[in-house]
Design a protein around this motif. Structure first.
Motif, PDB file in Angstrom:
ATOM      1  N   MET A   1       0.840  -1.166   0.000  1.00  0.00           N
ATOM      2  CA  MET A   1       0.000   0.000   0.000  1.00  0.00           C
ATOM      3  C   MET A   1       0.888   1.232   0.000  1.00  0.00           C
ATOM      4  SD  MET A   1      -1.974   0.902   3.618  1.00  0.00           S
ATOM      5  CE  MET A   1      -2.007  -0.789   4.032  1.00  0.00           C
ATOM      6  N   LYS A   2       0.473   2.259  -0.746  1.00  0.00           N
ATOM      7  CA  LYS A   2       1.238   3.496  -0.837  1.00  0.00           C
ATOM      8  C   LYS A   2       0.592   4.578   0.001  1.00  0.00           C
ATOM      9  CE  LYS A   2       3.278   2.769  -5.322  1.00  0.00           C
ATOM     10  NZ  LYS A   2       3.585   3.362  -6.611  1.00  0.00           N
ATOM     11  N   LYS A   3       1.437   5.418   0.577  1.00  0.00           N
ATOM     12  CA  LYS A   3       0.994   6.550   1.393  1.00  0.00           C
ATOM     13  C   LYS A   3       1.924   7.727   1.144  1.00  0.00           C
ATOM     14  CE  LYS A   3      -2.205   4.285   3.687  1.00  0.00           C
ATOM     15  NZ  LYS A   3      -3.596   4.644   3.786  1.00  0.00           N
ATOM     16  N   ALA A   4       1.397   8.925   1.353  1.00  0.00           N
ATOM     17  CA  ALA A   4       2.201  10.137   1.227  1.00  0.00           C
ATOM     18  C   ALA A   4       2.902  10.429   2.542  1.00  0.00           C
ATOM     19  CB  ALA A   4       1.317  11.311   0.837  1.00  0.00           C
ATOM     20  N   ALA A   5       4.074  11.029   2.437  1.00  0.00           N
ATOM     21  CA  ALA A   5       4.821  11.487   3.607  1.00  0.00           C
ATOM     22  C   ALA A   5       5.459  12.818   3.249  1.00  0.00           C
ATOM     23  CB  ALA A   5       5.884  10.476   4.003  1.00  0.00           C
ATOM     24  N   ASN A   6       5.617  13.677   4.221  1.00  0.00           N
ATOM     25  CA  ASN A   6       6.155  15.007   3.977  1.00  0.00           C
ATOM     26  C   ASN A   6       7.494  15.190   4.682  1.00  0.00           C
ATOM     27  OD1 ASN A   6       6.157  17.692   3.073  1.00  0.00           O
ATOM     28  ND2 ASN A   6       5.301  18.417   4.986  1.00  0.00           N
ATOM     29  N   ASP A   7       8.458  15.748   3.951  1.00  0.00           N
ATOM     30  CA  ASP A   7       9.748  16.114   4.525  1.00  0.00           C
ATOM     31  C   ASP A   7       9.588  17.525   5.089  1.00  0.00           C
ATOM     32  OD1 ASP A   7      12.303  16.970   5.092  1.00  0.00           O
ATOM     33  OD2 ASP A   7      13.154  16.373   3.163  1.00  0.00           O
ATOM     34  N   VAL A  16      -0.659  24.119  -1.043  1.00  0.00           N
ATOM     35  CA  VAL A  16      -1.065  23.578  -2.346  1.00  0.00           C
ATOM     36  C   VAL A  16      -1.523  22.124  -2.201  1.00  0.00           C
ATOM     37  CG1 VAL A  16      -0.267  22.967  -4.669  1.00  0.00           C
ATOM     38  CG2 VAL A  16       0.371  25.154  -3.659  1.00  0.00           C
ATOM     39  N   CYS A  17      -0.809  21.344  -1.431  1.00  0.00           N
ATOM     40  CA  CYS A  17      -1.166  19.937  -1.238  1.00  0.00           C
ATOM     41  C   CYS A  17      -2.528  19.801  -0.552  1.00  0.00           C
ATOM     42  CB  CYS A  17      -0.100  19.214  -0.430  1.00  0.00           C
ATOM     43  SG  CYS A  17       0.249  19.959   1.185  1.00  0.00           S
ATOM     44  N   VAL A  18      -2.795  20.674   0.399  1.00  0.00           N
ATOM     45  CA  VAL A  18      -4.078  20.653   1.110  1.00  0.00           C
ATOM     46  C   VAL A  18      -5.220  20.871   0.131  1.00  0.00           C
ATOM     47  CG1 VAL A  18      -5.469  21.787   2.879  1.00  0.00           C
ATOM     48  CG2 VAL A  18      -3.020  21.489   3.244  1.00  0.00           C
ATOM     49  N   GLY A  45      -1.079  10.229  -5.131  1.00  0.00           N
ATOM     50  CA  GLY A  45       0.055  10.967  -5.690  1.00  0.00           C
ATOM     51  C   GLY A  45      -0.258  12.368  -6.190  1.00  0.00           C
ATOM     52  N   ILE A  46      -1.494  12.815  -6.053  1.00  0.00           N
ATOM     53  CA  ILE A  46      -1.846  14.161  -6.504  1.00  0.00           C
ATOM     54  C   ILE A  46      -1.046  15.207  -5.731  1.00  0.00           C
ATOM     55  CG2 ILE A  46      -3.703  15.874  -6.615  1.00  0.00           C
ATOM     56  CD1 ILE A  46      -5.626  13.507  -7.188  1.00  0.00           C
ATOM     57  N   CYS A  47      -0.923  15.031  -4.433  1.00  0.00           N
ATOM     58  CA  CYS A  47      -0.165  15.979  -3.602  1.00  0.00           C
ATOM     59  C   CYS A  47       1.301  16.014  -4.006  1.00  0.00           C
ATOM     60  CB  CYS A  47      -0.308  15.636  -2.125  1.00  0.00           C
ATOM     61  SG  CYS A  47       0.262  13.982  -1.684  1.00  0.00           S
ATOM     62  N   GLU A  48       1.854  14.864  -4.288  1.00  0.00           N
ATOM     63  CA  GLU A  48       3.263  14.784  -4.682  1.00  0.00           C
ATOM     64  C   GLU A  48       3.504  15.564  -5.974  1.00  0.00           C
ATOM     65  OE1 GLU A  48       6.655  11.371  -5.152  1.00  0.00           O
ATOM     66  OE2 GLU A  48       4.633  10.865  -5.820  1.00  0.00           O
ATOM     67  N   ARG A  49       2.619  15.409  -6.938  1.00  0.00           N
ATOM     68  CA  ARG A  49       2.758  16.119  -8.214  1.00  0.00           C
ATOM     69  C   ARG A  49       2.527  17.622  -8.050  1.00  0.00           C
ATOM     70  NH1 ARG A  49       0.146  11.414  -9.557  1.00  0.00           N
ATOM     71  NH2 ARG A  49      -1.911  12.385  -9.738  1.00  0.00           N
ATOM     72  N   ALA A  50       1.682  18.023  -7.108  1.00  0.00           N
ATOM     73  CA  ALA A  50       1.347  19.436  -6.916  1.00  0.00           C
ATOM     74  C   ALA A  50       2.368  20.198  -6.080  1.00  0.00           C
ATOM     75  CB  ALA A  50      -0.024  19.551  -6.261  1.00  0.00           C
ATOM     76  N   CYS A  51       3.123  19.512  -5.252  1.00  0.00           N
ATOM     77  CA  CYS A  51       4.025  20.174  -4.298  1.00  0.00           C
ATOM     78  C   CYS A  51       5.156  20.921  -5.023  1.00  0.00           C
ATOM     79  CB  CYS A  51       4.626  19.145  -3.340  1.00  0.00           C
ATOM     80  SG  CYS A  51       5.732  19.899  -2.133  1.00  0.00           S
ATOM     81  N   PRO A  52       5.230  22.253  -4.859  1.00  0.00           N
ATOM     82  CA  PRO A  52       6.259  23.017  -5.561  1.00  0.00           C
ATOM     83  C   PRO A  52       7.680  22.815  -5.010  1.00  0.00           C
ATOM     84  CG  PRO A  52       5.004  24.469  -4.130  1.00  0.00           C
ATOM     85  CD  PRO A  52       4.338  23.114  -4.088  1.00  0.00           C
ATOM     86  N   THR A  53       7.802  22.327  -3.782  1.00  0.00           N
ATOM     87  CA  THR A  53       9.137  22.117  -3.205  1.00  0.00           C
ATOM     88  C   THR A  53       9.600  20.666  -3.285  1.00  0.00           C
ATOM     89  OG1 THR A  53       8.311  21.710  -0.962  1.00  0.00           O
ATOM     90  CG2 THR A  53       8.802  24.004  -1.567  1.00  0.00           C
ATOM     91  N   GLY A  54       8.703  19.770  -3.683  1.00  0.00           N
ATOM     92  CA  GLY A  54       9.054  18.353  -3.749  1.00  0.00           C
ATOM     93  C   GLY A  54       9.173  17.705  -2.393  1.00  0.00           C
ATOM     94  N   SER A  55       8.546  18.310  -1.378  1.00  0.00           N
ATOM     95  CA  SER A  55       8.686  17.760  -0.025  1.00  0.00           C
ATOM     96  C   SER A  55       7.777  16.563   0.234  1.00  0.00           C
ATOM     97  CB  SER A  55       8.429  18.842   1.033  1.00  0.00           C
ATOM     98  OG  SER A  55       7.083  19.252   1.036  1.00  0.00           O
ATOM     99  N   ILE A  56       6.723  16.407  -0.571  1.00  0.00           N
ATOM    100  CA  ILE A  56       5.825  15.268  -0.378  1.00  0.00           C
ATOM    101  C   ILE A  56       6.183  14.159  -1.360  1.00  0.00           C
ATOM    102  CG2 ILE A  56       3.442  14.449  -0.516  1.00  0.00           C
ATOM    103  CD1 ILE A  56       2.520  17.066   0.547  1.00  0.00           C
ATOM    104  N   LYS A  57       6.332  12.970  -0.817  1.00  0.00           N
ATOM    105  CA  LYS A  57       6.638  11.782  -1.616  1.00  0.00           C
ATOM    106  C   LYS A  57       5.647  10.682  -1.267  1.00  0.00           C
ATOM    107  CE  LYS A  57      10.359  13.541  -3.410  1.00  0.00           C
ATOM    108  NZ  LYS A  57      10.250  14.156  -4.705  1.00  0.00           N
ATOM    109  N   VAL A  58       5.213   9.964  -2.275  1.00  0.00           N
ATOM    110  CA  VAL A  58       4.340   8.814  -2.068  1.00  0.00           C
ATOM    111  C   VAL A  58       5.203   7.573  -2.231  1.00  0.00           C
ATOM    112  CG1 VAL A  58       2.332   7.550  -2.915  1.00  0.00           C
ATOM    113  CG2 VAL A  58       2.310  10.044  -2.876  1.00  0.00           C
ATOM    114  N   ALA A  59       5.149   6.700  -1.244  1.00  0.00           N
ATOM    115  CA  ALA A  59       5.986   5.508  -1.263  1.00  0.00           C
ATOM    116  C   ALA A  59       5.241   4.330  -0.661  1.00  0.00           C
ATOM    117  CB  ALA A  59       7.275   5.756  -0.497  1.00  0.00           C
ATOM    118  N   GLU A  60       5.733   3.161  -0.955  1.00  0.00           N
ATOM    119  CA  GLU A  60       5.197   1.923  -0.406  1.00  0.00           C
ATOM    120  C   GLU A  60       5.485   1.876   1.092  1.00  0.00           C
ATOM    121  OE1 GLU A  60       2.859  -1.186  -1.308  1.00  0.00           O
ATOM    122  OE2 GLU A  60       3.714   0.060  -2.865  1.00  0.00           O
TER     123      GLU A  60
END
Length: 66
Positions: A1-7, A16-18, A45-60
């Protein structure tokens, strides 16, 4: 299962992610950084694509998230 995480070190709390999350799984914590509610996140993965800083990543992630 994949989930988003934020650095949080890279996050600028722009929100933007919100706005992009269809599951309302992301909030801005005290104006500082985004926080992902893993119980609501479906890993789309919508948040990951929208994040202008690349801080959100979706991973297993492992099963059994609490």
């Amino acid at each position: 299962m994949k989930k988003a995480a934020n650095d949080i070190k890279r996050c600028v709390a722009c929100g933007v992610c919100v706005l992009q999350c269809p599951r309302e799984a992301i909030d801005i914590y005290k104006g500082c950084h985004a926080v992902v509610d893993v119980m609501k996140c479906v890993g789309c993965g919508i948040c990951e694509r929208a994040c202008p800083t690349g801080s959100i990543k979706v991973a297993e992630v492992q099963d059994g998230i609490k």
